[in-house]
Design a protein around this motif. Structure first.
Motif, PDB file in Angstrom:
ATOM      1  N   VAL A   1     -80.756 -54.252  39.938  1.00  0.00           N
ATOM      2  CA  VAL A   1     -79.635 -54.818  40.696  1.00  0.00           C
ATOM      3  C   VAL A   1     -80.135 -55.787  41.767  1.00  0.00           C
ATOM      4  CG1 VAL A   1     -79.421 -53.010  42.462  1.00  0.00           C
ATOM      5  CG2 VAL A   1     -77.387 -54.260  41.716  1.00  0.00           C
ATOM      6  N   GLY A   2     -81.367 -55.626  42.195  1.00  0.00           N
ATOM      7  CA  GLY A   2     -81.949 -56.545  43.170  1.00  0.00           C
ATOM      8  C   GLY A   2     -81.964 -57.981  42.677  1.00  0.00           C
ATOM      9  N   ASP A   3     -82.116 -58.180  41.360  1.00  0.00           N
ATOM     10  CA  ASP A   3     -82.071 -59.538  40.800  1.00  0.00           C
ATOM     11  C   ASP A   3     -80.705 -60.170  41.031  1.00  0.00           C
ATOM     12  OD1 ASP A   3     -84.657 -59.159  39.906  1.00  0.00           O
ATOM     13  OD2 ASP A   3     -84.120 -59.087  37.768  1.00  0.00           O
ATOM     14  N   LEU A   4     -79.659 -59.390  40.799  1.00  0.00           N
ATOM     15  CA  LEU A   4     -78.297 -59.885  41.020  1.00  0.00           C
ATOM     16  C   LEU A   4     -78.089 -60.225  42.491  1.00  0.00           C
ATOM     17  CD1 LEU A   4     -75.358 -60.255  39.833  1.00  0.00           C
ATOM     18  CD2 LEU A   4     -74.944 -57.966  40.723  1.00  0.00           C
ATOM     19  N   LEU A   5     -78.516 -59.326  43.363  1.00  0.00           N
ATOM     20  CA  LEU A   5     -78.348 -59.562  44.799  1.00  0.00           C
ATOM     21  C   LEU A   5     -79.127 -60.796  45.237  1.00  0.00           C
ATOM     22  CD1 LEU A   5     -78.607 -55.888  46.084  1.00  0.00           C
ATOM     23  CD2 LEU A   5     -76.532 -57.242  45.752  1.00  0.00           C
ATOM     24  N   ASP A   6     -80.360 -60.921  44.756  1.00  0.00           N
ATOM     25  CA  ASP A   6     -81.169 -62.092  45.119  1.00  0.00           C
ATOM     26  C   ASP A   6     -80.505 -63.395  44.684  1.00  0.00           C
ATOM     27  OD1 ASP A   6     -83.102 -60.459  46.240  1.00  0.00           O
ATOM     28  OD2 ASP A   6     -84.470 -60.607  44.515  1.00  0.00           O
ATOM     29  N   THR A   7     -79.923 -63.373  43.510  1.00  0.00           N
ATOM     30  CA  THR A   7     -79.265 -64.579  42.994  1.00  0.00           C
ATOM     31  C   THR A   7     -78.145 -65.033  43.916  1.00  0.00           C
ATOM     32  OG1 THR A   7     -79.795 -64.008  40.725  1.00  0.00           O
ATOM     33  CG2 THR A   7     -77.944 -65.525  41.060  1.00  0.00           C
ATOM     34  N   PHE A   8     -77.316 -64.104  44.345  1.00  0.00           N
ATOM     35  CA  PHE A   8     -76.168 -64.489  45.164  1.00  0.00           C
ATOM     36  C   PHE A   8     -76.500 -64.603  46.640  1.00  0.00           C
ATOM     37  CE2 PHE A   8     -74.093 -63.390  41.303  1.00  0.00           C
ATOM     38  CZ  PHE A   8     -73.051 -64.296  41.243  1.00  0.00           C
ATOM     39  N   LEU A   9     -77.397 -63.802  47.138  1.00  0.00           N
ATOM     40  CA  LEU A   9     -77.708 -63.860  48.564  1.00  0.00           C
ATOM     41  C   LEU A   9     -78.672 -64.985  48.884  1.00  0.00           C
ATOM     42  CD1 LEU A   9     -77.964 -60.058  49.344  1.00  0.00           C
ATOM     43  CD2 LEU A   9     -75.995 -61.580  49.598  1.00  0.00           C
TER      44      LEU A   9
ATOM     45  N   ASP B   1     -68.603 -44.630  43.657  1.00  0.00           N
ATOM     46  CA  ASP B   1     -69.233 -44.887  42.354  1.00  0.00           C
ATOM     47  C   ASP B   1     -70.659 -45.394  42.529  1.00  0.00           C
ATOM     48  OD1 ASP B   1     -66.865 -44.257  41.010  1.00  0.00           O
ATOM     49  OD2 ASP B   1     -66.330 -46.373  40.622  1.00  0.00           O
ATOM     50  N   LEU B   2     -70.831 -46.375  43.412  1.00  0.00           N
ATOM     51  CA  LEU B   2     -72.151 -46.970  43.639  1.00  0.00           C
ATOM     52  C   LEU B   2     -73.123 -45.946  44.211  1.00  0.00           C
ATOM     53  CD1 LEU B   2     -71.008 -50.409  45.096  1.00  0.00           C
ATOM     54  CD2 LEU B   2     -72.014 -50.002  42.833  1.00  0.00           C
ATOM     55  N   GLU B   3     -72.622 -45.094  45.079  1.00  0.00           N
ATOM     56  CA  GLU B   3     -73.464 -44.058  45.671  1.00  0.00           C
ATOM     57  C   GLU B   3     -73.847 -43.013  44.613  1.00  0.00           C
ATOM     58  OE1 GLU B   3     -73.629 -41.555  49.830  1.00  0.00           O
ATOM     59  OE2 GLU B   3     -71.667 -42.074  49.017  1.00  0.00           O
ATOM     60  N   ALA B   4     -72.901 -42.583  43.808  1.00  0.00           N
ATOM     61  CA  ALA B   4     -73.163 -41.584  42.769  1.00  0.00           C
ATOM     62  C   ALA B   4     -74.149 -42.106  41.720  1.00  0.00           C
ATOM     63  CB  ALA B   4     -71.857 -41.167  42.096  1.00  0.00           C
ATOM     64  N   SER B   5     -74.151 -43.412  41.498  1.00  0.00           N
ATOM     65  CA  SER B   5     -75.052 -44.019  40.517  1.00  0.00           C
ATOM     66  C   SER B   5     -76.398 -44.402  41.109  1.00  0.00           C
ATOM     67  CB  SER B   5     -74.395 -45.261  39.902  1.00  0.00           C
ATOM     68  OG  SER B   5     -73.229 -44.880  39.209  1.00  0.00           O
ATOM     69  N   GLY B   6     -76.583 -44.185  42.399  1.00  0.00           N
ATOM     70  CA  GLY B   6     -77.867 -44.440  43.027  1.00  0.00           C
ATOM     71  C   GLY B   6     -78.087 -45.847  43.534  1.00  0.00           C
ATOM     72  N   TYR B   7     -77.072 -46.690  43.474  1.00  0.00           N
ATOM     73  CA  TYR B   7     -77.227 -48.065  43.947  1.00  0.00           C
ATOM     74  C   TYR B   7     -77.284 -48.153  45.462  1.00  0.00           C
ATOM     75  CZ  TYR B   7     -76.379 -49.656  39.230  1.00  0.00           C
ATOM     76  OH  TYR B   7     -76.489 -49.874  37.877  1.00  0.00           O
ATOM     77  N   LEU B   8     -76.597 -47.255  46.123  1.00  0.00           N
ATOM     78  CA  LEU B   8     -76.630 -47.278  47.589  1.00  0.00           C
ATOM     79  C   LEU B   8     -76.529 -45.869  48.131  1.00  0.00           C
ATOM     80  CD1 LEU B   8     -73.535 -46.862  48.900  1.00  0.00           C
ATOM     81  CD2 LEU B   8     -73.290 -49.173  48.105  1.00  0.00           C
ATOM     82  N   SER B   9     -76.934 -45.746  49.383  1.00  0.00           N
ATOM     83  CA  SER B   9     -76.781 -44.486  50.112  1.00  0.00           C
ATOM     84  C   SER B   9     -76.126 -44.812  51.439  1.00  0.00           C
ATOM     85  CB  SER B   9     -78.127 -43.796  50.302  1.00  0.00           C
ATOM     86  OG  SER B   9     -79.009 -44.627  51.023  1.00  0.00           O
ATOM     87  N   ARG B  10     -75.502 -43.814  51.989  1.00  0.00           N
ATOM     88  CA  ARG B  10     -74.757 -44.024  53.227  1.00  0.00           C
ATOM     89  C   ARG B  10     -75.300 -43.056  54.278  1.00  0.00           C
ATOM     90  NH1 ARG B  10     -68.447 -43.202  52.031  1.00  0.00           N
ATOM     91  NH2 ARG B  10     -69.316 -42.543  50.082  1.00  0.00           N
ATOM     92  N   THR B  11     -75.495 -43.568  55.478  1.00  0.00           N
ATOM     93  CA  THR B  11     -75.976 -42.778  56.599  1.00  0.00           C
ATOM     94  C   THR B  11     -74.998 -42.949  57.744  1.00  0.00           C
ATOM     95  OG1 THR B  11     -78.248 -43.282  55.940  1.00  0.00           O
ATOM     96  CG2 THR B  11     -77.933 -42.390  58.154  1.00  0.00           C
ATOM     97  N   ARG B  12     -74.640 -41.866  58.354  1.00  0.00           N
ATOM     98  CA  ARG B  12     -73.716 -41.910  59.485  1.00  0.00           C
ATOM     99  C   ARG B  12     -74.497 -42.326  60.737  1.00  0.00           C
ATOM    100  NH1 ARG B  12     -68.387 -42.444  59.413  1.00  0.00           N
ATOM    101  NH2 ARG B  12     -67.419 -41.430  61.152  1.00  0.00           N
TER     102      ARG B  12
ATOM    103  N   VAL C   1     -82.687 -50.075  41.106  1.00  0.00           N
ATOM    104  CA  VAL C   1     -81.859 -49.412  40.103  1.00  0.00           C
ATOM    105  C   VAL C   1     -81.392 -50.447  39.071  1.00  0.00           C
ATOM    106  CG1 VAL C   1     -79.763 -48.050  39.706  1.00  0.00           C
ATOM    107  CG2 VAL C   1     -81.111 -47.681  41.782  1.00  0.00           C
ATOM    108  N   ALA C   2     -81.506 -50.081  37.799  1.00  0.00           N
ATOM    109  CA  ALA C   2     -81.159 -51.000  36.709  1.00  0.00           C
ATOM    110  C   ALA C   2     -79.658 -51.247  36.654  1.00  0.00           C
ATOM    111  CB  ALA C   2     -81.633 -50.427  35.377  1.00  0.00           C
TER     112      ALA C   2
END
Length: 123
Positions: free
Chosen positions: A88-96, A52-63, A76-77
């Motif tokens: 989403v960076g605001d949320l991550l900054d708050t918790f990290l 879900d997160l990948e399809a919505s553009g929040y993350l990408s995965r590299t092998r 990404v909003a």
């Protein structure tokens, strides 16, 4: 008015999607098995959330060899209309941010002040 004991003890403020994203932000090479165990959901549910997160553009995965490395796009909003003006960076900054160790300069400043005290007192 009190909450029903059957409902009141089960809800939380963060969704599993947010928890998975925070785990990945902490360790971009984390195994989804470990994320699932930490959150208390199945590995399959974790895989679906990552999809879900990948399809919505929040993350990408590299092998990388036999593992995946995840990259989060902090620009990404958030999805809910009332929070869509926040990335989403605001949320991550708050918790990290609250998990960061104390900054090194503060320690150096304290040591410098201690040194100044010794010079002033002649010790």
């Amino acid at each position: 008015m009190t909450a029903s004991p059957s409902r009141g003890d089960r809800w939380t403020f963060l969704t599993n999607h947010a928890r998975v994203l925070l785990h990945i932000a902490r360790d971009p090479e984390v195994r989804l098995r470990d994320v699932a165990a930490s959150i208390g959901i199945t590995e399959r549910a974790t895989q679906a959330i990552v999809a879900d997160l990948e399809a919505s553009g929040y993350l990408s995965r590299t092998r990388v060899g036999r593992r995946n490395r995840y990259t989060i796009d902090p620009t990404v909003a958030l999805r809910h209309p009332s929070e869509a003006d926040h990335p989403v960076g605001d949320l991550l900054d708050t918790f990290l941010h609250r998990e960061d160790p104390p900054a090194a300069p503060a320690s150096r400043d304290a040591a410098a002040r201690e040194g100044e005290r010794r010079e002033v007192s002649g010790a």
